[in-house]
Design a protein around this motif. Sequence first.
Motif: not given
Length: 155
Positions: A35-39, A41-59
């Motif tokens: 499910e993490i892999t799918r999330a 992959e969905d994010s990568v696809r969404s960035f490519a098609t919609a311009g948004y997805g999931l970002w990781l936050v680090r200090e």
Amino acid sequence: MRPAPARDHAELLAHWTAPEVRRFLFDGAILSPKEITRAIEDSVRSFATAGYGLWLVREAEGTGLVGTAGIRPLDDLGPEVVYSLAPGSCGKGHATEPAFAVVEYALGPLGLPEVLAEIDEGNAASAAVVERLGMAPFETVPGLFGPMTCYRRTR
């Protein structure tokens, strides 16, 4: 903040399966590695098609994962801001600052007409975050574990 790549799978799995993190995420379910892999992959696809997805936050120092922030489709209702925070990172702006950047990006450069959020009853910290983002409650809906308040911010 940077988009979540496949190479960060193990770190994201550890983050999202921590009990304190998933308490209000995924209806409390423990996500499998698949499910993490799918999330991701969905994010990568969404960035490519919609311009948004999931970002990781680090200090800024680049130490471990502090949390996540992103936009995802909320059923058929519209784009939803989502975020998670690692234990020990509360009260430092690690949820508000990235989520604010994501919402501003969605309503600004992406030109989305609105951004939504659903907050579980009892999640006062998350309600405070979305209110700091300028979101306003507009509806209460049933959730798996009780009522959820729906928030919205428009351009």
